[in-house]
Motif scaffolding. Structure first.
Motif, PDB file in Angstrom:
ATOM      1  N   ARG A 129       0.807  -1.218   0.000  1.00  0.00           N
ATOM      2  CA  ARG A 129       0.000   0.000   0.000  1.00  0.00           C
ATOM      3  C   ARG A 129       0.846   1.277   0.000  1.00  0.00           C
ATOM      4  O   ARG A 129       0.440   2.292  -0.547  1.00  0.00           O
ATOM      5  CB  ARG A 129      -0.925   0.020   1.227  1.00  0.00           C
ATOM      6  CG  ARG A 129      -1.841  -1.181   1.307  1.00  0.00           C
ATOM      7  CD  ARG A 129      -2.603  -1.240   2.629  1.00  0.00           C
ATOM      8  NE  ARG A 129      -3.333  -2.493   2.767  1.00  0.00           N
ATOM      9  CZ  ARG A 129      -4.545  -2.733   2.277  1.00  0.00           C
ATOM     10  NH1 ARG A 129      -5.182  -1.777   1.618  1.00  0.00           N
ATOM     11  NH2 ARG A 129      -5.134  -3.897   2.436  1.00  0.00           N
ATOM     12  N   ARG A 130       1.991   1.216   0.648  1.00  0.00           N
ATOM     13  CA  ARG A 130       2.820   2.406   0.812  1.00  0.00           C
ATOM     14  C   ARG A 130       3.700   2.630  -0.418  1.00  0.00           C
ATOM     15  O   ARG A 130       4.472   1.753  -0.811  1.00  0.00           O
ATOM     16  CB  ARG A 130       3.702   2.246   2.052  1.00  0.00           C
ATOM     17  CG  ARG A 130       4.780   3.301   2.229  1.00  0.00           C
ATOM     18  CD  ARG A 130       4.202   4.669   2.440  1.00  0.00           C
ATOM     19  NE  ARG A 130       5.220   5.608   2.883  1.00  0.00           N
ATOM     20  CZ  ARG A 130       5.203   6.906   2.612  1.00  0.00           C
ATOM     21  NH1 ARG A 130       4.229   7.420   1.882  1.00  0.00           N
ATOM     22  NH2 ARG A 130       6.149   7.694   3.066  1.00  0.00           N
ATOM     23  N   SER A 131       3.568   3.809  -1.027  1.00  0.00           N
ATOM     24  CA  SER A 131       4.379   4.153  -2.185  1.00  0.00           C
ATOM     25  C   SER A 131       5.498   5.100  -1.780  1.00  0.00           C
ATOM     26  O   SER A 131       5.300   6.005  -0.963  1.00  0.00           O
ATOM     27  CB  SER A 131       3.522   4.832  -3.262  1.00  0.00           C
ATOM     28  OG  SER A 131       2.582   3.927  -3.790  1.00  0.00           O
ATOM     29  N   ALA A 132       6.665   4.893  -2.342  1.00  0.00           N
ATOM     30  CA  ALA A 132       7.804   5.779  -2.117  1.00  0.00           C
ATOM     31  C   ALA A 132       8.699   5.741  -3.346  1.00  0.00           C
ATOM     32  O   ALA A 132       8.954   4.664  -3.897  1.00  0.00           O
ATOM     33  CB  ALA A 132       8.585   5.347  -0.877  1.00  0.00           C
ATOM     34  N   PHE A 133       9.143   6.923  -3.772  1.00  0.00           N
ATOM     35  CA  PHE A 133      10.033   7.024  -4.928  1.00  0.00           C
ATOM     36  C   PHE A 133       9.433   6.357  -6.180  1.00  0.00           C
ATOM     37  O   PHE A 133      10.125   5.701  -6.947  1.00  0.00           O
ATOM     38  CB  PHE A 133      11.408   6.433  -4.621  1.00  0.00           C
ATOM     39  CG  PHE A 133      12.045   7.009  -3.393  1.00  0.00           C
ATOM     40  CD1 PHE A 133      12.553   8.305  -3.400  1.00  0.00           C
ATOM     41  CD2 PHE A 133      12.118   6.265  -2.226  1.00  0.00           C
ATOM     42  CE1 PHE A 133      13.134   8.848  -2.258  1.00  0.00           C
ATOM     43  CE2 PHE A 133      12.701   6.804  -1.086  1.00  0.00           C
ATOM     44  CZ  PHE A 133      13.199   8.109  -1.093  1.00  0.00           C
ATOM     45  N   LEU A 139       6.273  -0.362  -1.787  1.00  0.00           N
ATOM     46  CA  LEU A 139       7.443  -0.934  -1.115  1.00  0.00           C
ATOM     47  C   LEU A 139       7.720  -2.373  -1.522  1.00  0.00           C
ATOM     48  O   LEU A 139       8.875  -2.817  -1.545  1.00  0.00           O
ATOM     49  CB  LEU A 139       7.261  -0.854   0.405  1.00  0.00           C
ATOM     50  CG  LEU A 139       7.167   0.547   1.005  1.00  0.00           C
ATOM     51  CD1 LEU A 139       6.979   0.463   2.517  1.00  0.00           C
ATOM     52  CD2 LEU A 139       8.390   1.377   0.668  1.00  0.00           C
ATOM     53  N   LYS A 140       6.671  -3.127  -1.838  1.00  0.00           N
ATOM     54  CA  LYS A 140       6.874  -4.535  -2.181  1.00  0.00           C
ATOM     55  C   LYS A 140       7.687  -4.712  -3.459  1.00  0.00           C
ATOM     56  O   LYS A 140       8.187  -5.814  -3.732  1.00  0.00           O
ATOM     57  CB  LYS A 140       5.530  -5.260  -2.318  1.00  0.00           C
ATOM     58  CG  LYS A 140       4.746  -4.903  -3.568  1.00  0.00           C
ATOM     59  CD  LYS A 140       3.463  -5.690  -3.665  1.00  0.00           C
ATOM     60  CE  LYS A 140       2.694  -5.365  -4.935  1.00  0.00           C
ATOM     61  NZ  LYS A 140       3.413  -5.770  -6.153  1.00  0.00           N
ATOM     62  N   ASN A 141       7.812  -3.646  -4.218  1.00  0.00           N
ATOM     63  CA  ASN A 141       8.586  -3.728  -5.456  1.00  0.00           C
ATOM     64  C   ASN A 141      10.067  -3.436  -5.263  1.00  0.00           C
ATOM     65  O   ASN A 141      10.840  -3.495  -6.221  1.00  0.00           O
ATOM     66  CB  ASN A 141       8.008  -2.759  -6.497  1.00  0.00           C
ATOM     67  CG  ASN A 141       6.626  -3.173  -6.964  1.00  0.00           C
ATOM     68  OD1 ASN A 141       6.271  -4.357  -6.908  1.00  0.00           O
ATOM     69  ND2 ASN A 141       5.831  -2.218  -7.409  1.00  0.00           N
TER      70      ASN A 141
END
Length: 634
Positions: A382-386, A390-392
């Protein structure tokens, strides 16, 4: 013609030009006003409206993590139970119950647990007219946890024994699902389980005790269900009850006793009953010192009218964590009690209670780890960064995977202890299994508690700043985990307890541990993926046996590293065996491989570095005390 005033603020952005119109005021006709509004609407449709204008606080809100069925998502738990419980029993009784409870945990119990963390217990010492009442007030959610515990049979399953030796395993699986979501109601549950075991064991000698208490302690009816305290710790404190217990018991003509003493750390003060230690005052007015002077007493906390049984609540403890649990300092001033052990046999009589409370502690540790890893896993989707979730990011997934390996190892260790306990409950445990259980109990408690501190801390970090915000409920997991290495014996105390277990059996328990490990990993040798891990475990077990035989003179100094080595090697064997017997699932194989890549024998490593030599001991002392201000104490 009607005329009226119009006021409005507009922040318009067009081609990089910001135009702020503050309190634009105009007197206009209704027709003109309508035209003005239409004009503004047209302008707003053509221009970008800044998102933080006026009362807007932005368009993005971080999505909160969500948990699915807590049982269904736990591969290790399901696989272990399938391996050890007969298929007909597992399919018809155990799995449906755990599946339903796993859903209840994440749909209902989690919110109640959060409420317990917010609405903390307190004491009303006096009524409005000055009468001392010491009324302990707990929140509705805490009381609901009591009812849920009864309804779900979290105690009764183990003692009704509808499925024989597997009853304990079924019960502890529910404890594992429940503990980290329960608002720390798992604490009174642990002590109640220990109390039920004491009562069951004393049934022949004290039939009145079973008749009075056992049905309540094991009831599935909320209105009938009793919880128990465990009031052992006094001001001199800690695990040294032999020298720390000052409470005295004065015999009464009717065969009861009056207790006088100060219990410094009494968890679950809202319990219905408790067991405690005290020294019987002889006819000469004297008491016996040391362990030989301690007897076990049964106490009902309240009188028939609801008032306290000559007990004063001096204060509730202001603790780092576990604030949900009402832990108090209590003055026993003539408390009515009944002796339920031979005089001087109090410590021996609570041994089963200690076994159970330590196993419960281990399950609480494993439960805390499982909750934080599962929550972090969901958050990573669920958490997006950059620019991506995050799972990616492989580094983030690698970090969580390492935590997952720790959780799986802890889960298997605690479940194996519960399986052996279930066999002991029904009298089918072999001497080999009894010795192994005696050894695994302190090992499981001490090792999983330290794991929990590390895993929960790393788990919170994976949430970034949100992991530090109280409103998320996440920081409480870390505060509450800190008690796990302290409750029921610190790591050092339990490491020395492991040494006592070995000495009492003259080394046989260690040989049983070694042989058990070799038996578990033998079948893995034929599987290429697991052969290296199996070989590592087998060699580690042999190294530890050799160390104990050759360096018995330093076992006290090496006790902590020795206990860690026993734990890590045994967990390695469990993971290898689980991978084979669960059908060689690639993730089970990978978990076993990763576990066995760590240093399984820190006691061997540190012996090679001369950490246990007399010179090292002297240097340790000097390192710590060289600049100590009060040299007169050395």
């Amino acid at each position: 013609m009607q005329r009226f005033r119009v006021k409005q603020n507009l922040l318009l952005v067009n081609s990089g030009t910001r135009i702020l119109l503050r309190n634009v005021t105009a007197f206009t006709s209704q027709e003109a006003h309508t035209k003005t509004i239409d004009k503004h609407k047209k302008v707003e449709s053509e221009l970008y409206v800044a998102p933080f204008a006026k009362a807007q606080i932005g368009t993005f809100f971080q999505e909160r993590p969500s948990l699915g069925n807590h049982y269904k998502e736990d591969q290790t738990l399901q696989s272990y139970l399938k391996r050890h419980i007969p298929p007909d029993i597992f399919t018809s009784k155990v799995e449906p119950d755990l599946h339903n409870f796993g859903q209840r945990v994440t749909s209902e119990i989690v919110d109640l647990g959060q409420q317990c963390d917010v609405e903390l217990p307190y004491v009303e010492h006096f009524d409005p007219w000055g009468q001392r009442i010491d009324r302990l007030v707990t929140c509705p959610a805490w009381k609901k946890m009591h009812d849920i515990s009864a309804e779900e049979g979290i105690i009764s399953i183990a003692y009704n024994r509808e499925i024989g030796e597997y009853s304990r395993l079924h019960q502890m699986a529910k404890v594992y699902l429940f503990a980290s979501f329960s608002g720390l109601y798992s604490c009174p549950i642990a002590m109640t389980d220990g109390a039920a075991k004491i009562v069951e064991n004393l049934a022949t000698e004290y039939p009145w005790l079973k008749e009075r208490a056992f049905g309540h302690l094991t009831s599935r009816q909320p209105g009938q269900f009793w919880t128990s305290g465990q009031w052992m710790t006094e001001r001199k404190g800690g695990s040294d009850v032999a020298n720390g217990t000052e409470t005295v018991a004065i015999p009464q003509e009717d065969g009861s006793f009056r207790l006088h003493g100060y219990k410094w750390f009494s968890s679950a003060t809202d319990a219905d009953i408790t067991f405690t230690l005290a020294r019987v005052v002889g006819k000469d007015g004297q008491t016996t010192k040391g362990t030989r002077g301690l007897s076990l007493f049964y106490v009902e906390v309240h009188n028939a009218d609801g008032s306290l049984n000559n007990i004063q609540i001096q204060k509730l403890k202001n603790k780092l964590g576990t604030k949900q649990v009402p832990t108090a300092e209590l003055l026993l001033d003539g408390t009515i009690a009944h002796k339920v052990s031979d005089e001087g046999r109090g410590v021996a009589s609570i041994s089963n209670m200690l076994t159970l409370s330590r196993i419960h502690n281990a399950f609480a540790s494993a439960s805390a780890m499982r909750r934080v890893v599962n929550t972090a896993r969901d958050y990573s989707t669920r958490r997006s960064a950059f620019g991506s979730v995050l799972k990616n990011y492989s580094l983030h997934v690698q970090t969580l995977a390492r935590l997952e390996v720790e959780v799986r190892g802890a889960t298997l260790l605690t479940l194996e202890a519960a399986r052996l306990l279930g066999r002991e409950d029904v009298g089918t445990a072999t001497e080999h299994e009894q010795m192994l259980l005696r050894l695994l109990t302190p090992l499981a408690k001490l090792y999983t508690a330290k794991q929990a501190m590390s895993v929960v801390s790393e788990g919170l970090e994976s949430f970034g700043g949100q992991g530090y915000i109280e409103d998320t409920g996440l920081p409480g997991l870390l505060r509450d985990a800190q008690v796990l290495p302290i409750w029921e014996g610190t790591t050092n105390v339990l490491s020395l307890d492991v040494q006592r277990a070995l000495m009492k059996t003259k080394g046989r328990a260690l040989q049983v541990w070694h042989d058990d490990i070799i038996c578990r990993v033998e079948s893995a040798g034929q599987h290429t993926e697991l052969s290296q891990a199996a070989e590592t475990v087998a060699k580690s077990a042999s190294f530890i046996i050799d160390f104990a035989q050759r360096h018995s003179d330093v076992l006290d100094k090496a006790a902590r590293d020795f206990a860690y080595s026993l734990s890590r090697t045994f967990i390695g064997a469990l993971l290898v065996q689980h991978a084979v017997e669960s059908g060689l699932d690639p993730t089970d194989i990978y978990a076993a491989q990763r576990w066995c890549e760590k240093d399984l024998t820190p006691v061997i490593t540190n012996q090679s570095r001369r950490h246990f030599s007399s010179n090292s001991a002297d240097l340790d002392f000097q390192l710590l005390f060289k600049n100590y201000h009060d040299q007169g104490r050395l």
